[in-house]
Write an enzyme that holds these catalytic residues in place. Structure first.
Site, PDB file in Angstrom:
ATOM      1  N   LYS A 282       0.837  -1.196   0.000  1.00 19.25           N
ATOM      2  CA  LYS A 282       0.000   0.000   0.000  1.00 19.25           C
ATOM      3  C   LYS A 282       0.875   1.250   0.000  1.00 19.25           C
ATOM      4  O   LYS A 282       1.880   1.321   0.697  1.00 19.25           O
ATOM      5  CB  LYS A 282      -0.891   0.018   1.241  1.00 19.25           C
ATOM      6  CG  LYS A 282      -2.206  -0.707   1.096  1.00 19.25           C
ATOM      7  CD  LYS A 282      -3.081  -0.456   2.308  1.00 19.25           C
ATOM      8  CE  LYS A 282      -4.468  -1.049   2.116  1.00 19.25           C
ATOM      9  NZ  LYS A 282      -5.329  -0.778   3.286  1.00 19.25           N
ATOM     10  N   GLU A 366     -19.518  -7.686   9.401  1.00 26.39           N
ATOM     11  CA  GLU A 366     -20.531  -6.958  10.144  1.00 26.39           C
ATOM     12  C   GLU A 366     -21.538  -7.889  10.826  1.00 26.39           C
ATOM     13  O   GLU A 366     -21.973  -7.621  11.949  1.00 26.39           O
ATOM     14  CB  GLU A 366     -21.269  -5.987   9.215  1.00 26.39           C
ATOM     15  CG  GLU A 366     -20.407  -4.853   8.679  1.00 26.39           C
ATOM     16  CD  GLU A 366     -19.634  -5.224   7.409  1.00 26.39           C
ATOM     17  OE1 GLU A 366     -18.928  -4.349   6.895  1.00 26.39           O
ATOM     18  OE2 GLU A 366     -19.747  -6.391   6.972  1.00 26.39           O
ATOM     19  N   ARG A 394     -25.698  -4.643   6.015  1.00 31.08           N
ATOM     20  CA  ARG A 394     -25.296  -6.035   5.800  1.00 31.08           C
ATOM     21  C   ARG A 394     -25.612  -6.917   6.998  1.00 31.08           C
ATOM     22  O   ARG A 394     -25.549  -8.140   6.890  1.00 31.08           O
ATOM     23  CB  ARG A 394     -23.794  -6.078   5.499  1.00 31.08           C
ATOM     24  CG  ARG A 394     -23.409  -5.367   4.204  1.00 31.08           C
ATOM     25  CD  ARG A 394     -21.967  -4.896   4.199  1.00 31.08           C
ATOM     26  NE  ARG A 394     -20.998  -5.961   4.211  1.00 31.08           N
ATOM     27  CZ  ARG A 394     -20.398  -6.456   3.126  1.00 31.08           C
ATOM     28  NH1 ARG A 394     -20.692  -5.968   1.940  1.00 31.08           N
ATOM     29  NH2 ARG A 394     -19.521  -7.419   3.212  1.00 31.08           N
TER      30      ARG A 394
END
Length: 638
Positions: A282, A366, A394
């Site tokens: 990253k 979640e 979700r």
């Protein structure tokens, strides 16, 4: 900008380049990424990490015939640059400009619209099944990050894809690991061996020859098969994917273009589901993003030389939530905090450092987070789940079945509620009031300012059941947060002003808008009553009914979709009590809202004060006659 990138207007232009020039293209892409995101904001670190991977994918495959699905899609900027949208990077995430996520309406090269994580493999399998049923011939590639792979849906899809055995490729973009020793000569040799078509052919020929040896041949072939399995268990790092039915290739260096192109070219010819494990970094190529990938995951405009964001003096609601929870946790050891891979985004970083034993990051899960919180609450803890409104969707079943049904005291800190702006329709949190207020036992609150948020959080720990506190993204109203907390009366609104002609009932961010509307109306001689409801469930029925009986004209203002929202709750309440008044509901219409700055979106949706004023006058023109000289009737007339 460099000369090479200026001439790449579609993937074919990239293929026409000599492979040796791709390194220069990568450098130019990174420069464009940093320049564009520094001005518009966006997801920088992840995009810097997939530059070579994206170049290799487009060098080997041919979109839009071949389908590339980007999981979440926040790392698709390089893909957009290479597919004819380089010139639109200056409009990234701006109103009327280019989306920050894949969007089929924007380009045929975007094979599937994404925005939430862990969906790419399911979508890719769906595309592969459709391709085979239509007897077409194209490649389907899902690019999924190691973070998104923590989502259960990704493993459900891997399991089914392995069972189906269809030709498809999953590229695992692993950007949390450094490029270690297993990305070396031996690994490269094994990958070349396994992706080389001659390997499968030779293996089949040897097995066939062994089986033809009288007597001992079949036994020798079985022994060779067992030996192959033993070697695989010892040497193949992607065993879990092999067991799910995928051929595992990797790890490969996600920044080595030659290696990537060779592996992807060979993988393209392989049959069945294949997983390519690419190690990337990253923030590669821009030092501030490389050192702080979390900060540059999603960033606002920043100084390109220092990497420092352009900060606003006013605290955000997220910051106020995090600080308030930390203070409360010092006094109450039952409080625990849970997040789904969004510790920084939900303001829980300081809590995590202060109370590491009481902080839980479950990854992008979640559903698991909510049910785990229910288990904690069952045992006497007071769990707080900090989660974005759009992602809480979700876990709706778990909210209903595992929390509310048992009336467990779980606090849902619903961040990014309402319009979120630049991230657009996949991230606008405009449905939570509608889907939460329908759940029995649920208390739903929405603060109008920072101090009210702190009071609501304090109050939530005195409620024997599930609580949702929804608050917007970004800066608050600039209201200082008091050191002393006030316990709110459940279901009680507050009157801000009283008038005779019109009643306005607002909640959350709608209160600030309502105050501006009330001021505009009073400038026109229209007397206004204004209520900050504070609670969406339970409502302050007495206050609402008294307002309706006194004013006969009501306006409701909310930052939520109108169907089933706060305004609908007001209308239902009045009807249940036999009160017949005219109600104008202001909120998000029944449509998906595009990306752009929130103020611009409010204007587009006719939710800004001037538009609401116009809507009120249009609905009740008789109110205008109260203004001497006809007031609003003369607007726009000479």
């Amino acid at each position: 900008m460099g000369q090479l990138l200026d001439n790449i207007n579609n993937p074919q232009d990239l293929k026409d380049l000599d492979r040796s020039k791709l390194h220069q293209v990568a450098d130019e892409v990174r420069q464009l990424l940093v320049e564009s995101v520094s001005q518009c904001g966006g997801h920088l670190a992840a995009n810097l990490g997939v530059v070579e991977l994206t170049l290799a994918l487009h060098y080997v495959f041919s979109t839009p015939v071949d389908k590339i699905i980007w999981d979440v899609g926040h790392q698709s900027y390089v893909h957009k640059i290479l597919t004819g949208r380089r010139g639109a990077m200056h409009s990234l995430r701006q109103y009327g400009g280019m989306s920050g996520f894949p969007k089929g309406e924007e380009s045929p090269h975007d094979a599937f619209n994404t925005g939430h994580s862990s969906t790419s493999i399911s979508a890719a399998l769906g595309l592969a099944l459709a391709r085979d049923l239509k007897q077409e011939d194209n490649s389907v590639i899902a690019v999924i990050g190691d973070g998104a792979l923590t989502g259960g849906m990704a493993f459900e899809a891997l399991n089914h894809a392995g069972h189906e055995g269809r030709d498809m490729i999953v590229v695992l973009n692993d950007n949390e690991m450094s490029i270690s020793r297993n990305v070396g000569a031996l690994s490269g040799y094994l990958n070349r061996l396994r992706t080389d078509p001659s390997y499968s052919r030779t293996k089949e020929e040897i097995e066939g020859a062994l089986n033809r040896i009288p007597g001992i041949g079949p036994n020798l072939a079985r022994a060779a098969g067992r030996f192959k399995g033993m070697v695989k268990y010892l040497m193949v790092p992607g065993l879990i994917f092999e067991e799910l039915g995928f051929t595992y290739i990797g790890p490969v260096n996600g920044h080595n273009l030659d290696e990537l192109i060779t592996v992807l070219t060979n993988t393209r010819r392989m049959k069945g589901p294949v997983l390519v494990h690419a190690i990337t970094q990253k923030g590669r190529g821009y030092e501030p993003a490389r050192k702080n990938p979390d900060l540059f995951h999603g960033v606002g405009p920043f100084d390109i030389h220092t990497g420092q964001p352009v900060k606003k003096a006013v605290k955000t609601y997220t910051e106020v939530f995090g600080e308030s929870l930390e203070k409360l946790a010092r006094e109450d050891k039952r409080i625990v905090a849970i997040t789904a891979a969004m510790a920084a985004g939900t303001g829980l970083n300081k809590f995590a450092r202060q109370f590491p034993e009481r902080f839980f990051d479950v990854g992008i899960c979640e559903q698991h987070a909510v049910t785990m919180a229910a288990g904690m609450a069952r045992e006497g803890l007071r769990p707080v789940i900090a989660i974005y409104s759009t992602f809480l969707q979700r876990a709706y079943d778990q909210i209903v079945h595992d929390v509310a049904l048992q009336k467990l005291p779980v606090v849902f800190a619903v961040d990014r509620a309402g319009l979120v702006g630049d991230d657009g329709p996949t991230h606008h949190g405009v449905f939570d009031l509608s889907y939460l207020r329908s759940v029995p036992h649920m208390t739903v609150m929405a603060p109008s300012d920072e101090n009210e948020l702190a009071d609501m959080l304090y109050t939530s720990f005195n409620i024997d059941g599930p609580v949702a506190i929804r608050y917007p993204r970004g800066a608050g109203e600039g209201v200082p947060v008091s050191d002393q907390r006030t316990r709110l009366e459940i279901g009680q609104g507050i009157s801000i002003k009283e008038g005779e002609d019109l009643g306005i009932i607002a909640v959350g961010r709608g209160v600030s808008i309502a105050c501006d509307v009330a001021n505009l109306l009073e400038q026109e001689g229209i007397s206004v009553s204004l209520i900050n409801a504070r609670f969406v469930k339970p409502l302050d029925i007495g206050m609402i009914c008294r307002l309706a009986l006194r004013n006969h004209r009501l306006v409701t203002i909310e930052d939520n979709t109108l169907p089933g929202g706060f305004g609908s709750a007001i209308v239902e309440t009045l009807q249940d009590h036999g009160i017949n008044v005219d109600v104008l509901r202001i909120g998000i219409p029944d449509e998906f809202v595009d990306h752009g700055k929130v103020d611009l979106l409010f204007e587009y949706l006719n939710m800004n004060p001037a538009s609401i004023l116009e809507a009120v006058v249009s609905r009740w023109p008789e109110l205008v006659h109260k203004k001497r000289g006809w007031g609003l009737l003369n607007i726009g007339k000479s």
